[in-house]
Design a protein around this motif. Sequence first.
Motif, PDB file in Angstrom:
ATOM      1  N   TYR A 122      74.787  55.905  35.598  1.00  0.00           N
ATOM      2  CA  TYR A 122      73.641  54.998  35.494  1.00  0.00           C
ATOM      3  C   TYR A 122      72.802  55.331  34.259  1.00  0.00           C
ATOM      4  O   TYR A 122      72.384  54.433  33.517  1.00  0.00           O
ATOM      5  CB  TYR A 122      72.765  55.096  36.749  1.00  0.00           C
ATOM      6  N   ASN A 142      69.322  51.839  44.182  1.00  0.00           N
ATOM      7  CA  ASN A 142      69.154  51.438  45.571  1.00  0.00           C
ATOM      8  C   ASN A 142      70.433  50.848  46.148  1.00  0.00           C
ATOM      9  O   ASN A 142      70.772  51.089  47.304  1.00  0.00           O
ATOM     10  CB  ASN A 142      68.013  50.420  45.690  1.00  0.00           C
ATOM     11  N   ARG A 176      60.648  46.725  31.080  1.00  0.00           N
ATOM     12  CA  ARG A 176      60.469  46.363  32.490  1.00  0.00           C
ATOM     13  C   ARG A 176      61.797  45.970  33.118  1.00  0.00           C
ATOM     14  O   ARG A 176      62.055  46.218  34.293  1.00  0.00           O
ATOM     15  CB  ARG A 176      59.470  45.206  32.619  1.00  0.00           C
ATOM     16  N   LEU A 177      62.635  45.339  32.310  1.00  0.00           N
ATOM     17  CA  LEU A 177      63.952  44.957  32.812  1.00  0.00           C
ATOM     18  C   LEU A 177      64.820  46.189  33.033  1.00  0.00           C
ATOM     19  O   LEU A 177      65.570  46.269  34.013  1.00  0.00           O
ATOM     20  CB  LEU A 177      64.628  43.996  31.832  1.00  0.00           C
ATOM     21  N   VAL A 217      66.594  46.729  25.411  1.00  0.00           N
ATOM     22  CA  VAL A 217      66.283  45.676  26.384  1.00  0.00           C
ATOM     23  C   VAL A 217      64.823  45.843  26.791  1.00  0.00           C
ATOM     24  O   VAL A 217      64.253  46.924  26.628  1.00  0.00           O
ATOM     25  CB  VAL A 217      67.178  45.755  27.651  1.00  0.00           C
ATOM     26  N   ASP A 218      64.233  44.804  27.298  1.00  0.00           N
ATOM     27  CA  ASP A 218      62.857  44.846  27.778  1.00  0.00           C
ATOM     28  C   ASP A 218      62.697  46.041  28.715  1.00  0.00           C
ATOM     29  O   ASP A 218      63.490  46.211  29.653  1.00  0.00           O
ATOM     30  CB  ASP A 218      62.573  43.536  28.512  1.00  0.00           C
ATOM     31  N   ALA A 278      63.781  47.659  36.292  1.00  0.00           N
ATOM     32  CA  ALA A 278      64.299  46.853  37.400  1.00  0.00           C
ATOM     33  C   ALA A 278      65.796  47.088  37.578  1.00  0.00           C
ATOM     34  O   ALA A 278      66.289  47.209  38.705  1.00  0.00           O
ATOM     35  CB  ALA A 278      64.023  45.372  37.154  1.00  0.00           C
ATOM     36  N   ALA A 279      66.502  47.171  36.463  1.00  0.00           N
ATOM     37  CA  ALA A 279      67.943  47.389  36.525  1.00  0.00           C
ATOM     38  C   ALA A 279      68.255  48.741  37.171  1.00  0.00           C
ATOM     39  O   ALA A 279      69.127  48.845  38.037  1.00  0.00           O
ATOM     40  CB  ALA A 279      68.542  47.330  35.120  1.00  0.00           C
ATOM     41  N   LEU A 312      66.332  50.508  39.225  1.00  0.00           N
ATOM     42  CA  LEU A 312      66.009  50.422  40.641  1.00  0.00           C
ATOM     43  C   LEU A 312      67.127  49.724  41.405  1.00  0.00           C
ATOM     44  O   LEU A 312      67.533  50.158  42.483  1.00  0.00           O
ATOM     45  CB  LEU A 312      64.700  49.648  40.840  1.00  0.00           C
ATOM     46  N   GLY A 313      67.629  48.663  40.843  1.00  0.00           N
ATOM     47  CA  GLY A 313      68.690  47.909  41.488  1.00  0.00           C
ATOM     48  C   GLY A 313      69.956  48.727  41.637  1.00  0.00           C
ATOM     49  O   GLY A 313      70.540  48.804  42.726  1.00  0.00           O
ATOM     50  N   MET A 314      70.347  49.363  40.570  1.00  0.00           N
ATOM     51  CA  MET A 314      71.581  50.156  40.607  1.00  0.00           C
ATOM     52  C   MET A 314      71.501  51.267  41.645  1.00  0.00           C
ATOM     53  O   MET A 314      72.386  51.432  42.478  1.00  0.00           O
ATOM     54  CB  MET A 314      71.829  50.800  39.228  1.00  0.00           C
ATOM     55  N   LEU A 371      74.279  54.239  31.036  1.00  0.00           N
ATOM     56  CA  LEU A 371      74.140  52.804  30.760  1.00  0.00           C
ATOM     57  C   LEU A 371      72.795  52.493  30.122  1.00  0.00           C
ATOM     58  O   LEU A 371      72.673  51.592  29.301  1.00  0.00           O
ATOM     59  CB  LEU A 371      74.281  52.003  32.055  1.00  0.00           C
ATOM     60  N   LEU A 372      71.799  53.254  30.495  1.00  0.00           N
ATOM     61  CA  LEU A 372      70.450  52.956  30.017  1.00  0.00           C
ATOM     62  C   LEU A 372      70.146  53.533  28.640  1.00  0.00           C
ATOM     63  O   LEU A 372      69.420  52.921  27.847  1.00  0.00           O
ATOM     64  CB  LEU A 372      69.414  53.503  31.010  1.00  0.00           C
TER      65      LEU A 372
END
Lengths: 196, 196
Positions: free
Chosen positions: B188, B167, B156-157, B153-154, B160-161, B163-165, B191-192
């Motif tokens: 987490y 936080n 940068r995405l 995946v990108d 962002a993902a 950070l979202g997870m 997943l990445l």
Amino acid sequence: MATRPTRKALGERYDRRRQEVVDGAAREWARRGVEQTSVQQLAEALGIAAGGIYHYFSGKEQLLIAICDDLVNPLLEEARALVAREAAPEERLRELVRLWVAQVVERQDHMLVFQQQRHVIDRGAQWKDVRASRKAFERLVEQVLEECATRPVDPRLALAALLGMVNHTAQWYRPRGHLTSSRIADGYVDLLLAAE
Amino acid sequence: MATRPTRKALGERYDRRRQEVVDGAAREWARRGVEQTSVQQLAEALGIAAGGIYHYFSGKEQLLIAICDDLVNPLLEEARALVAREAAPEERLRELVRLWVAQVVERQDHMLVFQQQRHVIDRGAQWKDVRASRKAFERLVEQVLEECATRPVDPRLALAALLGMVNHTAQWYRPRGHLTSSRIADGYVDLLLAAE
DNA sequence: TCGAAGTTCGAATCGTCGTTCGGACACACG
DNA sequence: CGTGTGTCCGAACGACGATTCGAACTTCGA
């Protein structure tokens, strides 16, 4: 505060104006914060007098509720319609997340206000409906997710991760950026789904 | 407002009391909201008089800044120390996320206040340091992430993902739950990272 | 065009809340 | 102990901001 006019022409005018107030409030509140924005300031940004807002809403909190309704209800409705259609589990998840991210991006200001005010929403009795809608939507996502072959992580954690990713999108998404809402959604789904 | 006492015994007392105020404020504000909690209420919850708070902080906003400093600075410091150590990229990412989630979970209230007040933090000049620390931490995560073989995946995405997870974890984590902070972090990261 | 219904204005009101401050108490240390 | 330093109290102040309300203005529909 007044009620919606009965005469047809005026009813439409009323709806339009009311929606303008909702959208304007979402925009201002998302930027400056709900408590940091006085009704005076909000009214000024809308080009009306402070008292005018009370023609459409009985108070600041009712306006906040309207913003949240405007965010949560359409999302839940569209999601339900989507889930009702036949589809392979993975495709269904992908479509649901696309729809969801599209909403977050389209109503970014509403979303930011919603998150900013989470502690308020989680408390008062007048927020019961909003809470119920949010809960229902999350249930829907959970069910769709459960039918998919996800990467080997705890399912509840996968759900939490997805919620986090998507909601957080409102914090960084910029319309002029290089990522479209569909590409974002697909990226999230790719992270969750097991390798083929 | 007073300054820290010069005499040793009193200095320690001062630090302890000040920290109690910070932690108590984080707890109350996380639950009831910053603007919804009057200084009176906060003082009451702390078992002191309203004016007493001004012995340690020159105002409500300074107290808010103290909470954020207390959250962001230790995290950045520990993260820097961790990154300085030798390790394989994937292991380094895993350790960093573990550290991060552990902080989010330990200082859950601070974190919730931090998120609640994001729009405030993003504005005033007195918030420059907090913003800089947050930015520096995110840079660090970005760099560690870039060295890893992540799913397609990108990048940068992916950032962002993540950070979202992470936080978002502050929103749902419960100490009595069945997930420990390490297991959450590992989930987490799984997943990445690309499948092996 | 007229009357009723709807909309908006904006000054006044009224509470709430952050902050101040002078004094009372407590502790450390010689 | 006594003194100066540190801590805390709590009533009073002042500002701000949400909300009210009656008047003025506009629009609709007959």
